[in-house]
Design a protein around this motif. Structure first.
Motif, PDB file in Angstrom:
ATOM      1  N   MET A 165     -37.373  13.558  22.814  1.00 11.57           N
ATOM      2  CA  MET A 165     -37.300  12.865  21.529  1.00 11.57           C
ATOM      3  C   MET A 165     -35.839  12.566  21.203  1.00 11.57           C
ATOM      4  N   ALA A 166     -35.404  11.385  21.584  1.00  8.24           N
ATOM      5  CA  ALA A 166     -34.019  10.989  21.324  1.00  8.24           C
ATOM      6  C   ALA A 166     -33.907  10.036  20.138  1.00  8.24           C
ATOM      7  N   ALA A 167     -35.036   9.715  19.505  1.00  5.42           N
ATOM      8  CA  ALA A 167     -34.973   8.791  18.370  1.00  5.42           C
ATOM      9  C   ALA A 167     -34.308   9.450  17.166  1.00  5.42           C
ATOM     10  N   LEU A 207     -41.089  15.359  16.657  1.00  4.75           N
ATOM     11  CA  LEU A 207     -40.762  16.416  17.630  1.00  4.75           C
ATOM     12  C   LEU A 207     -41.563  17.689  17.338  1.00  4.75           C
ATOM     13  N   PHE A 215     -33.085  16.518  20.319  1.00  6.05           N
ATOM     14  CA  PHE A 215     -31.646  16.420  20.117  1.00  6.05           C
ATOM     15  C   PHE A 215     -31.302  17.019  18.762  1.00  6.05           C
ATOM     16  N   LYS A 267     -38.539  23.919  15.217  1.00  5.91           N
ATOM     17  CA  LYS A 267     -39.400  22.827  15.684  1.00  5.91           C
ATOM     18  C   LYS A 267     -40.273  23.252  16.857  1.00  5.91           C
TER      19      LYS A 267
HETATM   20  O1  C5P Z   1     -34.165  17.462  12.094  1.00  8.27           O
HETATM   21  P1  C5P Z   1     -33.389  16.489  12.909  1.00  8.27           P
HETATM   22  O2  C5P Z   1     -33.694  15.057  12.559  1.00  8.27           O
HETATM   23  O3  C5P Z   1     -31.923  16.733  12.970  1.00  8.27           O
HETATM   24  O4  C5P Z   1     -33.940  16.743  14.390  1.00  8.27           O
HETATM   25  C1  C5P Z   1     -33.533  15.949  15.443  1.00  8.27           C
HETATM   26  C2  C5P Z   1     -34.564  15.956  16.522  1.00  8.27           C
HETATM   27  O5  C5P Z   1     -35.878  15.862  15.980  1.00  8.27           O
HETATM   28  C3  C5P Z   1     -34.440  14.762  17.438  1.00  8.27           C
HETATM   29  O6  C5P Z   1     -34.887  15.136  18.709  1.00  8.27           O
HETATM   30  C4  C5P Z   1     -35.352  13.742  16.789  1.00  8.27           C
HETATM   31  O7  C5P Z   1     -35.808  12.785  17.697  1.00  8.27           O
HETATM   32  C5  C5P Z   1     -36.473  14.615  16.284  1.00  8.27           C
HETATM   33  N1  C5P Z   1     -37.125  14.141  15.055  1.00  8.27           N
HETATM   34  C6  C5P Z   1     -38.419  13.648  15.108  1.00  8.27           C
HETATM   35  N2  C5P Z   1     -39.049  13.256  13.946  1.00  8.27           N
HETATM   36  C7  C5P Z   1     -38.422  13.364  12.765  1.00  8.27           C
HETATM   37  C8  C5P Z   1     -37.107  13.857  12.694  1.00  8.27           C
HETATM   38  C9  C5P Z   1     -36.488  14.227  13.874  1.00  8.27           C
HETATM   39  O8  C5P Z   1     -38.994  13.560  16.206  1.00  8.27           O
HETATM   40  N3  C5P Z   1     -39.045  12.962  11.655  1.00  8.27           N
END
Ligand code: C5P
Length: 219
Positions: free
Chosen positions: A92-94, A128, A145, A163
Motif C-alpha cells: 500500500m504505497a498510496a 491498509l 508505508f 494497522k
Molecule cells: O496512517 P497513515 O496514512 O500514515 O498510514 C500510511 C500507510 O497506510 C500507507 O501504507 C498508506 O497507503 C496506508 N493507508 C491506507 N488507507 C488509508 C490511510 C493510509 O491504505 N485511509
C-alpha cells in the motif's frame, strides 16, 4: 538478466494520492506524485509478478506490464482493492486522504450572501488496516508505508502494530529531504524480526530491493 523470482505470484499495489470531492468541480488532495508506488509496480512486474496496480490521480504515468485500475476517492480505492483480491502480497504505497467531505454537493457551490462554506469532514476507511485485518483471504505479506515528518521510527513502529501489517517502510517526508515528489528515497524497513535502514537511493533502487525482499519472503 532479470530473475523471474515472482513468476506465478499476484501482487496488489496501491499508488498515488486520492481526490475527495467538495462539489462537482472541486476536491481535496495531497502532494503524492505516485513515483514510489509506480517504481514498485514496475520492479514487481520485472520479476515476473502479475501486478494489479490501483492508482489515484498520480502525476507520473503508471508502469508498463501491470493491470491498471484508476480510482479517485479512498472509497473507490477500497472497492478496487477488495475486487482485486486474492493476492500473495499487497503493498500500500498510496497516500490515501484521511478525511472526506461529509456531504459533497451535487451542484457547484456558489459565492453568496452566506459567505464562505464550512466543510465538515468524516474519516475515510483505512485500506491498509482493512486488508491486514482480513481473517479470510489475507495476503501472506501486507506492506505499508509510514511517511512522517518527525519521530519517524517511533511513529512507524506504532503504525505497524496498529494497522496489523507485516512490514512498514518508514520514510522522512520533511520538505528539506526532497523525498516527496523527488527521485530519491531513504527508507527503514521495519519487520517483526527487526529494522534495517537502507542508504538514500533512487526510488527505482528502493523498489528493486523491496521486490527482492518480497520474492525471498514468498519463496
Ligand atoms: O496512517 P497513515 O496514512 O500514515 O498510514 C500510511 C500507510 O497506510 C500507507 O501504507 C498508506 O497507503 C496506508 N493507508 C491506507 N488507507 C488509508 C490511510 C493510509 O491504505 N485511509
Amino acid at each position: 538478466p532479470a530473475s523471474r523470482a515472482l513468476a506465478g505470484r499476484h501482487i496488489l499495489v496501491t499508488s498515488g494520492p486520492t481526490q475527495e470531492p467538495i462539489d462537482p468541480v472541486r476536491y481535496i488532495a495531497n502532494r503524492s506524485s505516485g513515483a514510489q508506488g509506480t517504481a514498485i509496480g514496475a520492479a514487481l512486474a520485472a520479476q515476473g509478478a502479475r501486478v494489479t496496480f490501483v492508482t489515484g490521480p498520480a502525476s507520473v504515468p503508471p508502469p508498463a506490464g501491470v493491470e491498471v485500475i484508476r480510482v479517485e476517492t479512498a472509497a473507490e480505492m477500497l472497492d478496487a482493492v477488495r475486487a482485486a483480491l486474492p493476492a500473495d502480497a499487497a503493498i500500500m504505497a498510496a497516500a490515501v486522504a484521511d478525511w472526506r467531505v461529509a456531504a459533497a454537493s451535487d451542484q457547484k457551490l456558489k459565492k453568496g450572501e452566506d459567505g464562505p462554506p464550512t466543510l465538515t469532514f468524516v474519516q475515510n476507511p483505512d485500506i491498509l488496516a482493512a486488508v491486514a485485518g482480513l481473517s479470510l483471504g489475507r495476503p501472506r505479506l501486507v506492506i505499508g508505508f509510514a511517511a512522517e515528518t518527525e519521530n519517524v521510527l517511533e511513529h512507524a513502529r506504532a503504525k505497524r502494530r496498529r494497522k496489523g501489517c507485516d512490514w512498514i517502510l518508514a520514510n522522512d517526508v520533511s520538505p528539506a529531504t526532497g523525498i516527496m515528489g523527488g527521485a530519491e528515497n531513504a527508507v527503514t524497513l521495519i519487520t517483526a524480526d527487526g529494522e534495517e535502514s537502507w542508504e538514500r537511493m533512487g526510488k527505482d533502487a528502493v523498489a528493486a530491493r523491496l521486490a527482492d525482499r518480497i520474492a525471498r519472503a514468498l519463496a
